[in-house]
Design a protein around this motif. Structure first.
Motif, PDB file in Angstrom:
ATOM      1  N   ALA A 142      11.499  -0.869   7.050  1.00  0.00           N
ATOM      2  CA  ALA A 142      11.295   0.030   5.672  1.00  0.00           C
ATOM      3  C   ALA A 142      12.607   0.828   5.717  1.00  0.00           C
ATOM      4  O   ALA A 142      12.831   1.463   6.733  1.00  0.00           O
ATOM      5  CB  ALA A 142      10.228   0.636   5.669  1.00  0.00           C
ATOM      6  N   TRP A 143      13.422   0.587   4.445  1.00  0.00           N
ATOM      7  CA  TRP A 143      14.438   1.678   4.115  1.00  0.00           C
ATOM      8  C   TRP A 143      14.041   2.483   3.092  1.00  0.00           C
ATOM      9  O   TRP A 143      14.989   3.416   2.729  1.00  0.00           O
ATOM     10  CB  TRP A 143      15.729   0.884   3.595  1.00  0.00           C
ATOM     11  N   ARG A 144      12.798   2.589   2.686  1.00  0.00           N
ATOM     12  CA  ARG A 144      12.300   3.566   1.582  1.00  0.00           C
ATOM     13  C   ARG A 144      10.942   3.907   2.045  1.00  0.00           C
ATOM     14  O   ARG A 144      10.360   3.448   2.874  1.00  0.00           O
ATOM     15  CB  ARG A 144      11.683   2.803   0.185  1.00  0.00           C
ATOM     16  N   ASP A 145      10.779   5.215   1.726  1.00  0.00           N
ATOM     17  CA  ASP A 145       9.493   5.970   2.002  1.00  0.00           C
ATOM     18  C   ASP A 145       8.570   5.551   1.138  1.00  0.00           C
ATOM     19  O   ASP A 145       8.553   4.618   0.216  1.00  0.00           O
ATOM     20  CB  ASP A 145       9.686   7.537   2.216  1.00  0.00           C
ATOM     21  N   GLU A 146       7.367   6.107   1.250  1.00  0.00           N
ATOM     22  CA  GLU A 146       6.164   5.558   0.571  1.00  0.00           C
ATOM     23  C   GLU A 146       6.109   5.953  -1.215  1.00  0.00           C
ATOM     24  O   GLU A 146       5.455   5.252  -1.897  1.00  0.00           O
ATOM     25  CB  GLU A 146       4.726   6.336   0.948  1.00  0.00           C
ATOM     26  N   LYS A 147       7.206   6.620  -1.360  1.00  0.00           N
ATOM     27  CA  LYS A 147       7.489   7.141  -2.800  1.00  0.00           C
ATOM     28  C   LYS A 147       8.585   6.226  -3.393  1.00  0.00           C
ATOM     29  O   LYS A 147       8.955   6.437  -4.446  1.00  0.00           O
ATOM     30  CB  LYS A 147       7.935   8.720  -3.011  1.00  0.00           C
ATOM     31  N   LEU A 148       8.907   5.194  -2.589  1.00  0.00           N
ATOM     32  CA  LEU A 148      10.095   4.304  -2.873  1.00  0.00           C
ATOM     33  C   LEU A 148      11.590   5.017  -2.881  1.00  0.00           C
ATOM     34  O   LEU A 148      12.683   4.508  -3.316  1.00  0.00           O
ATOM     35  CB  LEU A 148      10.005   3.546  -4.125  1.00  0.00           C
ATOM     36  N   ASP A 149      11.726   6.268  -2.150  1.00  0.00           N
ATOM     37  CA  ASP A 149      12.810   6.771  -2.185  1.00  0.00           C
ATOM     38  C   ASP A 149      13.609   6.342  -1.003  1.00  0.00           C
ATOM     39  O   ASP A 149      12.984   6.088   0.022  1.00  0.00           O
ATOM     40  CB  ASP A 149      12.913   8.381  -2.067  1.00  0.00           C
ATOM     41  N   ALA A 150      14.964   6.490  -0.951  1.00  0.00           N
ATOM     42  CA  ALA A 150      15.931   5.897   0.115  1.00  0.00           C
ATOM     43  C   ALA A 150      15.563   6.893   1.217  1.00  0.00           C
ATOM     44  O   ALA A 150      15.384   8.074   1.134  1.00  0.00           O
ATOM     45  CB  ALA A 150      17.172   5.809  -0.237  1.00  0.00           C
ATOM     46  N   ILE A 151      15.441   6.472   2.675  1.00  0.00           N
ATOM     47  CA  ILE A 151      15.308   7.332   3.844  1.00  0.00           C
ATOM     48  C   ILE A 151      16.632   7.170   4.620  1.00  0.00           C
ATOM     49  O   ILE A 151      17.341   5.987   4.421  1.00  0.00           O
ATOM     50  CB  ILE A 151      13.897   6.825   4.570  1.00  0.00           C
ATOM     51  N   GLU A 152      16.940   8.362   5.454  1.00  0.00           N
ATOM     52  CA  GLU A 152      17.767   8.123   6.434  1.00  0.00           C
ATOM     53  C   GLU A 152      17.993   7.304   7.568  1.00  0.00           C
ATOM     54  O   GLU A 152      18.771   6.476   7.773  1.00  0.00           O
ATOM     55  CB  GLU A 152      18.266   9.743   6.902  1.00  0.00           C
ATOM     56  N   LYS A 153      16.755   7.288   8.270  1.00  0.00           N
ATOM     57  CA  LYS A 153      16.672   6.472   9.371  1.00  0.00           C
ATOM     58  C   LYS A 153      15.463   5.405   9.086  1.00  0.00           C
ATOM     59  O   LYS A 153      14.423   5.684   8.506  1.00  0.00           O
ATOM     60  CB  LYS A 153      15.986   7.367  10.561  1.00  0.00           C
ATOM     61  N   VAL A 154      15.771   4.141   9.354  1.00  0.00           N
ATOM     62  CA  VAL A 154      14.976   3.111   9.161  1.00  0.00           C
ATOM     63  C   VAL A 154      13.706   3.361   9.993  1.00  0.00           C
ATOM     64  O   VAL A 154      13.867   3.851  10.939  1.00  0.00           O
ATOM     65  CB  VAL A 154      15.534   1.825   9.801  1.00  0.00           C
ATOM     66  N   CYS A 155      12.567   2.877   9.259  1.00  0.00           N
ATOM     67  CA  CYS A 155      11.286   2.836  10.132  1.00  0.00           C
ATOM     68  C   CYS A 155      10.706   1.626  10.077  1.00  0.00           C
ATOM     69  O   CYS A 155      11.181   0.696   9.606  1.00  0.00           O
ATOM     70  CB  CYS A 155      10.506   4.005   9.477  1.00  0.00           C
ATOM     71  N   CYS A 156       9.642   1.411  10.845  1.00  0.00           N
ATOM     72  CA  CYS A 156       8.738   0.183  10.513  1.00  0.00           C
ATOM     73  C   CYS A 156       7.659   0.341   9.789  1.00  0.00           C
ATOM     74  O   CYS A 156       7.280   1.454   9.505  1.00  0.00           O
ATOM     75  CB  CYS A 156       8.414  -0.341  11.986  1.00  0.00           C
ATOM     76  N   GLN A 157       7.115  -0.479   9.240  1.00  0.00           N
ATOM     77  CA  GLN A 157       5.886  -0.448   8.199  1.00  0.00           C
ATOM     78  C   GLN A 157       4.780  -1.660   8.673  1.00  0.00           C
ATOM     79  O   GLN A 157       5.320  -2.730   9.018  1.00  0.00           O
ATOM     80  CB  GLN A 157       6.265  -0.839   6.708  1.00  0.00           C
ATOM     81  N   ASP A 158       3.633  -1.331   8.717  1.00  0.00           N
ATOM     82  CA  ASP A 158       2.545  -2.239   8.863  1.00  0.00           C
ATOM     83  C   ASP A 158       1.610  -2.344   7.755  1.00  0.00           C
ATOM     84  O   ASP A 158       1.253  -1.202   7.316  1.00  0.00           O
ATOM     85  CB  ASP A 158       1.731  -1.623  10.153  1.00  0.00           C
ATOM     86  N   ILE A 159       1.524  -3.586   7.436  1.00  0.00           N
ATOM     87  CA  ILE A 159       0.596  -3.911   6.177  1.00  0.00           C
ATOM     88  C   ILE A 159      -0.444  -4.839   6.569  1.00  0.00           C
ATOM     89  O   ILE A 159      -0.228  -5.662   7.691  1.00  0.00           O
ATOM     90  CB  ILE A 159       1.352  -4.310   5.133  1.00  0.00           C
ATOM     91  N   SER A 160      -1.516  -4.860   5.869  1.00  0.00           N
ATOM     92  CA  SER A 160      -2.612  -5.853   6.249  1.00  0.00           C
ATOM     93  C   SER A 160      -2.866  -6.789   4.950  1.00  0.00           C
ATOM     94  O   SER A 160      -2.760  -6.295   4.149  1.00  0.00           O
ATOM     95  CB  SER A 160      -3.936  -5.185   6.383  1.00  0.00           C
ATOM     96  N   VAL A 161      -2.734  -8.072   5.456  1.00  0.00           N
ATOM     97  CA  VAL A 161      -2.763  -8.986   4.484  1.00  0.00           C
ATOM     98  C   VAL A 161      -4.387  -9.316   4.530  1.00  0.00           C
ATOM     99  O   VAL A 161      -4.926  -9.491   5.642  1.00  0.00           O
ATOM    100  CB  VAL A 161      -2.244 -10.254   4.385  1.00  0.00           C
ATOM    101  N   ILE A 162      -5.029  -9.132   3.284  1.00  0.00           N
ATOM    102  CA  ILE A 162      -6.573  -9.681   3.253  1.00  0.00           C
ATOM    103  C   ILE A 162      -6.577 -10.962   2.927  1.00  0.00           C
ATOM    104  O   ILE A 162      -6.297 -11.329   1.591  1.00  0.00           O
ATOM    105  CB  ILE A 162      -7.400  -8.639   2.578  1.00  0.00           C
ATOM    106  N   TRP A 163      -7.044 -11.859   3.646  1.00  0.00           N
ATOM    107  CA  TRP A 163      -7.265 -13.279   3.314  1.00  0.00           C
ATOM    108  C   TRP A 163      -8.724 -13.626   2.826  1.00  0.00           C
ATOM    109  O   TRP A 163      -9.711 -13.164   3.290  1.00  0.00           O
ATOM    110  CB  TRP A 163      -7.137 -14.253   4.462  1.00  0.00           C
TER     111      TRP A 163
END
Length: 190
Positions: free
Chosen positions: A37-58
């Motif tokens: 992810a290159w954006r935070d939870e508010k959709l603002d750009a962040i300085e350091k890339v981070c990772c994001q885990d999401i769950s797909v509900i099937w």
């Protein structure tokens, strides 16, 4: 841990349930995906890339046509507030963090939903109606999940909230720092 299926080159599947376990909704089961992810939870750009885990509900049909949609959300910079996502009965439901919902307010969530709907309308023949709800990790501040008209799982609100909370408890979904060996990565300069 189950062997993971490769659904995407942009999303790493770190946990995969290929079929339902138990009796929730209509064949409910889940997978957890990791991306950058290159954006935070508010959709603002962040300085350091981070990772994001999401769950797909099937649901019972394990419709992996949702993956190209998630990829487009990632590439459009709209995925970072998402905690859970699922497709059921022609609806694409995104459950975003309560922080995003609080900051954006109702009008901001409606704009976000329109942006997602534009992507959902351009998926090589697949068109889904988009619903956006939010996930609140602080159960003392109200309901855990607010989904509105279209639920992500066809079951009682209480059972759905417990199920989603249990997934989050296991995986700590959302944005997190990259592992130490990758922390030198900077966000792209668009």
């Amino acid at each position: 841990m189950k062997t993971s299926t490769q659904y995407s080159y942009l999303l790493g599947c770190i946990y995969d349930e290929p079929e339902e376990y138990g009796h929730l909704g209509r064949g409910t089961h889940y997978s957890v995906f990791r991306t950058v992810a290159w954006r935070d939870e508010k959709l603002d750009a962040i300085e350091k890339v981070c990772c994001q885990d999401i769950s797909v509900i099937w649901d019972e049909d394990h419709d992996d046509r949702i993956i190209p949609c998630i990829e487009k959300l990632l590439l459009a910079g709209l995925l970072s507030p998402v905690v859970f996502i699922g497709e059921r009965k022609g609806n694409l439901t995104l459950i975003v963090s309560s922080e995003f919902a609080a900051i954006k307010g109702q009008s901001g969530l409606e704009i976000y939903q329109r942006d997602i709907q534009a992507i959902a309308n351009d998926l090589d023949g697949d068109v889904w109606d988009v619903r956006v709800g939010y996930y609140n990790r602080d159960s003392e501040n109200g309901s855990l999940v607010k989904i509105g008209d279209a639920g992500i799982i066809n079951d009682s609100e209480e059972k759905v909230a417990t199920y989603l909370q249990n997934i989050d408890n296991l995986w700590s979904l959302g944005l997190k720092k990259l592992p130490k060996k990758h922390q030198h990565a900077s966000a792209p300069n668009f």
